[in-house]
Design an enzyme around this catalytic site. Structure first.
Site, PDB file in Angstrom:
ATOM      1  N   HIS A 199      10.618 -33.318 -34.835  1.00 36.69           N
ATOM      2  CA  HIS A 199       9.400 -33.580 -35.611  1.00 36.69           C
ATOM      3  C   HIS A 199       8.989 -32.363 -36.436  1.00 36.69           C
ATOM      4  O   HIS A 199       7.832 -32.242 -36.813  1.00 36.69           O
ATOM      5  CB  HIS A 199       8.267 -34.007 -34.670  1.00 36.69           C
ATOM      6  CG  HIS A 199       8.581 -35.261 -33.932  1.00 36.69           C
ATOM      7  ND1 HIS A 199       8.571 -36.501 -34.517  1.00 36.69           N
ATOM      8  CD2 HIS A 199       8.981 -35.459 -32.648  1.00 36.69           C
ATOM      9  CE1 HIS A 199       8.923 -37.414 -33.628  1.00 36.69           C
ATOM     10  NE2 HIS A 199       9.180 -36.795 -32.481  1.00 36.69           N
TER      11      HIS A 199
ATOM     12  N   ARG B  40       1.847   1.581  -6.268  1.00 34.33           N
ATOM     13  CA  ARG B  40       2.003   0.572  -5.215  1.00 34.33           C
ATOM     14  C   ARG B  40       0.707  -0.191  -4.938  1.00 34.33           C
ATOM     15  O   ARG B  40       0.707  -1.200  -4.240  1.00 34.33           O
ATOM     16  CB  ARG B  40       2.442   1.245  -3.899  1.00 34.33           C
ATOM     17  CG  ARG B  40       3.764   1.915  -3.964  1.00 34.33           C
ATOM     18  CD  ARG B  40       4.042   2.637  -2.664  1.00 34.33           C
ATOM     19  NE  ARG B  40       4.232   1.702  -1.567  1.00 34.33           N
ATOM     20  CZ  ARG B  40       5.394   1.219  -1.197  1.00 34.33           C
ATOM     21  NH1 ARG B  40       6.490   1.556  -1.821  1.00 34.33           N
ATOM     22  NH2 ARG B  40       5.483   0.392  -0.164  1.00 34.33           N
TER      23      ARG B  40
ATOM     24  N   LYS C  43      -2.347  -4.722 -19.742  1.00 35.45           N
ATOM     25  CA  LYS C  43      -2.072  -5.518 -18.534  1.00 35.45           C
ATOM     26  C   LYS C  43      -3.252  -6.412 -18.197  1.00 35.45           C
ATOM     27  O   LYS C  43      -3.083  -7.544 -17.780  1.00 35.45           O
ATOM     28  CB  LYS C  43      -1.732  -4.577 -17.376  1.00 35.45           C
ATOM     29  CG  LYS C  43      -1.252  -5.295 -16.122  1.00 35.45           C
ATOM     30  CD  LYS C  43       0.064  -5.984 -16.341  1.00 35.45           C
ATOM     31  CE  LYS C  43       0.463  -6.867 -15.179  1.00 35.45           C
ATOM     32  NZ  LYS C  43       1.465  -7.880 -15.578  1.00 35.45           N
TER      33      LYS C  43
ATOM     34  N   TRP D 200      -3.732  -1.699  -1.445  1.00 34.27           N
ATOM     35  CA  TRP D 200      -3.649  -2.940  -2.219  1.00 34.27           C
ATOM     36  C   TRP D 200      -4.066  -4.000  -1.222  1.00 34.27           C
ATOM     37  O   TRP D 200      -3.296  -4.376  -0.341  1.00 34.27           O
ATOM     38  CB  TRP D 200      -2.216  -3.134  -2.713  1.00 34.27           C
ATOM     39  CG  TRP D 200      -1.980  -4.428  -3.405  1.00 34.27           C
ATOM     40  CD1 TRP D 200      -1.405  -5.545  -2.859  1.00 34.27           C
ATOM     41  CD2 TRP D 200      -2.269  -4.757  -4.758  1.00 34.27           C
ATOM     42  NE1 TRP D 200      -1.331  -6.536  -3.799  1.00 34.27           N
ATOM     43  CE2 TRP D 200      -1.845  -6.086  -4.964  1.00 34.27           C
ATOM     44  CE3 TRP D 200      -2.848  -4.052  -5.815  1.00 34.27           C
ATOM     45  CZ2 TRP D 200      -1.985  -6.722  -6.191  1.00 34.27           C
ATOM     46  CZ3 TRP D 200      -2.975  -4.707  -7.026  1.00 34.27           C
ATOM     47  CH2 TRP D 200      -2.545  -6.022  -7.201  1.00 34.27           C
TER      48      TRP D 200
ATOM     49  N   CYS E 249       0.856  -1.184   0.000  1.00 29.19           N
ATOM     50  CA  CYS E 249       0.000   0.000   0.000  1.00 29.19           C
ATOM     51  C   CYS E 249       0.895   1.238   0.000  1.00 29.19           C
ATOM     52  O   CYS E 249       2.094   1.139   0.179  1.00 29.19           O
ATOM     53  CB  CYS E 249      -0.882   0.017   1.234  1.00 29.19           C
ATOM     54  SG  CYS E 249      -1.817  -1.490   1.449  1.00 29.19           S
TER      55      CYS E 249
ATOM     56  N   ASN F   3       0.471   0.042   6.187  1.00 31.96           N
ATOM     57  CA  ASN F   3       0.961  -0.806   5.094  1.00 31.96           C
ATOM     58  C   ASN F   3       1.607  -2.012   5.767  1.00 31.96           C
ATOM     59  O   ASN F   3       2.420  -1.846   6.669  1.00 31.96           O
ATOM     60  CB  ASN F   3       1.985  -0.013   4.270  1.00 31.96           C
ATOM     61  CG  ASN F   3       2.640  -0.866   3.201  1.00 31.96           C
ATOM     62  OD1 ASN F   3       2.118  -1.915   2.821  1.00 31.96           O
ATOM     63  ND2 ASN F   3       3.784  -0.418   2.724  1.00 31.96           N
ATOM     64  N   GLY F   4       1.240  -3.223   5.367  1.00 33.44           N
ATOM     65  CA  GLY F   4       1.829  -4.419   5.975  1.00 33.44           C
ATOM     66  C   GLY F   4       0.761  -5.406   6.379  1.00 33.44           C
ATOM     67  O   GLY F   4      -0.412  -5.243   6.023  1.00 33.44           O
TER      68      GLY F   4
ATOM     69  N   GLU G 237       6.852 -10.983 -26.617  1.00 34.28           N
ATOM     70  CA  GLU G 237       5.943  -9.880 -26.294  1.00 34.28           C
ATOM     71  C   GLU G 237       6.652  -8.558 -26.039  1.00 34.28           C
ATOM     72  O   GLU G 237       6.071  -7.502 -26.265  1.00 34.28           O
ATOM     73  CB  GLU G 237       4.989 -10.231 -25.142  1.00 34.28           C
ATOM     74  CG  GLU G 237       5.588 -10.215 -23.766  1.00 34.28           C
ATOM     75  CD  GLU G 237       4.567 -10.498 -22.673  1.00 34.28           C
ATOM     76  OE1 GLU G 237       3.443  -9.994 -22.748  1.00 34.28           O
ATOM     77  OE2 GLU G 237       4.917 -11.237 -21.730  1.00 34.28           O
TER      78      GLU G 237
ATOM     79  N   GLU H 246       7.257 -20.171 -21.626  1.00 31.19           N
ATOM     80  CA  GLU H 246       7.240 -18.860 -20.972  1.00 31.19           C
ATOM     81  C   GLU H 246       8.406 -17.996 -21.454  1.00 31.19           C
ATOM     82  O   GLU H 246       8.245 -16.798 -21.691  1.00 31.19           O
ATOM     83  CB  GLU H 246       7.270 -19.059 -19.446  1.00 31.19           C
ATOM     84  CG  GLU H 246       7.349 -17.799 -18.598  1.00 31.19           C
ATOM     85  CD  GLU H 246       6.177 -16.834 -18.788  1.00 31.19           C
ATOM     86  OE1 GLU H 246       5.186 -17.167 -19.469  1.00 31.19           O
ATOM     87  OE2 GLU H 246       6.279 -15.707 -18.273  1.00 31.19           O
TER      88      GLU H 246
HETATM   89  O1  M6R Z   1      -4.171 -11.421 -15.648  1.00 31.25           O
HETATM   90  P1  M6R Z   1      -4.006 -12.775 -16.267  1.00 31.25           P
HETATM   91  O2  M6R Z   1      -2.973 -13.619 -15.562  1.00 31.25           O
HETATM   92  O3  M6R Z   1      -5.298 -13.511 -16.420  1.00 31.25           O
HETATM   93  O4  M6R Z   1      -3.463 -12.478 -17.721  1.00 31.25           O
HETATM   94  C1  M6R Z   1      -3.272 -13.499 -18.651  1.00 31.25           C
HETATM   95  C2  M6R Z   1      -2.434 -13.039 -19.811  1.00 31.25           C
HETATM   96  O5  M6R Z   1      -3.044 -11.985 -20.481  1.00 31.25           O
HETATM   97  C3  M6R Z   1      -1.048 -12.595 -19.354  1.00 31.25           C
HETATM   98  O6  M6R Z   1      -0.396 -13.593 -18.626  1.00 31.25           O
HETATM   99  C4  M6R Z   1      -0.180 -12.223 -20.562  1.00 31.25           C
HETATM  100  O7  M6R Z   1       0.110 -13.336 -21.326  1.00 31.25           O
HETATM  101  C5  M6R Z   1       1.089 -11.524 -20.096  1.00 31.25           C
HETATM  102  N1  M6R Z   1       1.270 -10.299 -20.789  1.00 31.25           N
HETATM  103  C6  M6R Z   1       2.317 -12.340 -20.274  1.00 31.25           C
HETATM  104  O8  M6R Z   1       3.454 -11.686 -19.838  1.00 31.25           O
END
Ligand code: M6R
Length: 620
Positions: free
Chosen positions: A516, A27, A615, A75, A2, A101-102, A500, A493
């Protein structure tokens, strides 16, 4: 995580507090609140869910005059992000207001004690317990606020940074810290009056003064209007001399904790974030793992015929690691589904299925729709989210938060490792109930999991030259990431991270699948990243590397410290400490995150906000 802001001086406090909250929104941002003492001596508290702008709309101008105040952006950790749970919290008499905060670990015990003394509570938070405890101490021991805070905090277990206003004394603010940061800014206004600023970090302070005191753990500070410096005492009753520091950082650097991007900050936050994630769930003495969701729904998990995990993107990759672990530890079949596919099929779901949604944001439209479909078909829903009170967290019957703090960079890093740890904790908690692991193996895994934050720290510290190495790969048009078993999802990953944020095409594959098809792509221009720890299928991975090498592919490998065979075959290696197979992903992903980050920054990409991405993907 927070954000706290406070001010006492001769200026109007409200604009300073609101501006400070905006600066601290990175934060946490699920609710915000402000408390002021007006010139008439009234103590007002305003709170709102959502962003700071929602709070501004709510505040009545006449109640936000005055030269002393505290504020908070939240948060959530205890209780949903609503106005009742938002800070500041007031004491029973209304004389005190407090921001925090905590996490107070023994808040339930303290609350029960206070309830016996006649105190009542309106929120679910640990913070309200704290403010009531301080008021109780002040009344019971007939002492001033500064002393009461010090005495009350002796009974508190957990982490805190707090700031408190007292209606009866509109000329002072008391603050304290343990575990969570708190900074006091010492400034002088245009007319030469002393003024004090309080912040969770220096971001709300820097535009007014560069002179700051970093409060140390277990210190309590009293800031009195017109005094030259704060008075500081510690929990052991020893007076401390305030140590003044001069801030050298810019505002932008401060928000990012001195890192150039949120993504890099979040990569480096992983050791601490995972400690918070594990904390309170692994009981060291009893060598036990307890997740309240499993305790409350024990029968459901004991009788589960199957677990289906729905997720997208990075969360889908962590779910795949979760599948391997849960199947191995708890002996329950697990299917991992792309939420976007699952929601448009007509999947067979049995009443004794458990459907788990994994989502950092808790707002991903496809994941939300997938669990809504599963619910219609009678499944029990479990959420693994980071954002408290998010739509998925609310739509599920039970769940576990990963508690890694706000993730701002679009590329998910600490949420990935937090999800993997949480899924491992889930697997261990079910295994404990089902007795599918021997005690010895259970304890070995629990001990090893607890060592992971330190091992990530080691990995971060021993791979610091990735930035120089990354420069060599900016010209590449393609990358292959290869791994087997638990490391196949790490390959996926690694590839996702790179594409990305750097916009270089990359693919993750199970190492053995390469022959393959994808091997046709390999030539002297193609970097192939192997996750090759000295565990599990090491010899088989060595053969796969050989196959690439003989086609002149460039080998980059993630190896266990001390490894020679793969290192000698590789053009470049990243080292990780040894750990059990199932936990290798938590370490191996770290150099891959750094690799993507440095390749992308070398190419001049906007790593925190890559093109075309958001995001929270709240549309399908
Ligand atoms: O918020 P979420 O974990 O549901 O989001 C899923 C994906 O949109 C997210 O993981 C996306 O692939 C990221 N940008 C990867 O770094």
């Amino acid at each position: 995580m927070c954000g706290i802001v406070g001010y006492i001086g001769e200026q109007q406090a409200y604009p300073v507090l609101i501006k400070g909250l905006h600066r601290l929104e990175y934060r946490g941002y699920d609710s915000a609140g402000v408390s002021m003492i007006t010139p008439q001596g009234d103590l007002h508290v305003y709170k709102a869910t959502g962003k700071v702008s929602a709070l501004e709309e709510k505040c009545a101008p006449e109640d936000t005059t005055g030269t002393i105040g505290i504020a908070h952006t939240r948060w959530a950790t205890h209780g949903e992000p609503n106005t009742v749970n938002a800070h500041p919290h007031r004491s029973e008499s209304g004389n005190l207001s407090l921001v925090h905060n905590g996490i107070i670990e023994n808040y339930k015990t303290l609350r029960a004690m206070l309830e016996k003394k006649g105190y009542s509570f309106s929120s679910e938070t640990d913070t309200e317990v704290l403010v009531q405890l301080i008021e109780f101490t002040q009344k019971n021991e007939k002492c001033d606020l500064f002393t009461a805070v010090q005495r009350a905090l002796k009974n508190v277990v957990g982490a805190y940074a707090i700031a408190i206003l007292e209606k009866e004394h509109p000329d002072r603010i008391v603050c304290a810290r343990k575990g969570s940061p708190l900074v006091i800014g010492v400034g002088t206004d245009a007319r030469g009056h002393r003024e004090f600023y309080i912040g969770s970090d220096a971001t709300p302070i820097i535009e007014y003064t560069n002179q700051v005191i970093y409060l140390k753990d277990e210190e309590i500070a009293l800031m009195t209007r017109n005094s030259d410096l704060p008075e500081i005492i510690n929990l052991a009753n020893v007076h401390q001399t305030p140590e003044m520091h001069t801030l050298q950082l810019s505002l932008d650097e401060l928000e990012k904790g001195g890192y150039p991007h949120f993504m890099l900050k979040e990569i480096w936050e992983q050791p601490n974030a995972l400690r918070t994630c594990i904390q309170g769930r692994v009981h060291v003495q009893a060598k036990d793992v307890r997740l309240s969701g499993i305790v409350e729904h024990r029968e459901k998990f004991l009788n589960a015929r199957r677990i289906i995990i729905c997720a997208c993107g990075t969360s889908w990759h962590s779910a795949l690691i979760g599948k391997y672990f849960i199947e191995e530890a708890a002996q329950i079949p697990v299917e991992v589904e792309y939420a976007s596919e699952f929601r448009y099929r007509n999947p067979v779901i049995y009443p004794d299925d458990i459907v788990i949604a994994v989502s950092q944001s808790g707002e991903t439209a496809d994941t939300l729709a997938a669990i809504q479909l599963a619910e219609q078909k009678g499944a029990f829903l479990y959420g693994i989210c980071n954002v408290i009170g998010s739509s998925i967290a609310r739509a599920t019957h039970s769940g576990t938060y990963i508690h890694v703090g706000p993730e701002i960079g679009v590329a998910s890093t600490k949420a990935f490792t937090g999800q993997v740890v949480t899924l491992c904790l889930l697997g261990l908690a079910i295994a404990k109930e089902k007795h599918t692991l021997s005690d010895e193996m259970f304890h070995l895994l629990v001990d090893e999991l607890q060592s992971i934050p330190d091992k990530i720290q080691w990995t971060l510290e021993h791979n610091q030259n990735i930035d120089q190495f990354a420069q060599m790969f900016t010209y590449c048009r393609n990358f292959l990431f290869l791994g087997r078993g638990y490391n196949y999802p790490v390959a996926l990953e690694g590839a996702l991270k790179l594409k990305e944020i750097s916009y270089i095409h990359a693919e993750g594959y199970p190492a053995a699948e390469m022959k393959h098809g994808p091997i046709a792509l390999v030539d002297g221009e193609m970097p192939c990243v192997f996750i090759a720890p000295k565990r599990g299928m090491y010899d088989k991975v060595v053969s796969n590397i050989q196959e690439i090498k003989s086609r002149k592919g460039k080998i980059i490998s993630v190896v266990t410290e001390g490894d020679k065979t793969v290192s000698d075959m590789s053009d470049y290696t990243f080292v990780i400490p040894d750990t059990r197979d199932c936990f290798v992903p938590l370490l191996a992903v770290v150099p891959l995150q750094l690799l993507s980050y440095y390749v992308a920054t070398a190419k001049g990409r906007n790593v925190d906000q890559p093109r075309n991405l958001a995001k929270s993907v709240t549309v399908e």
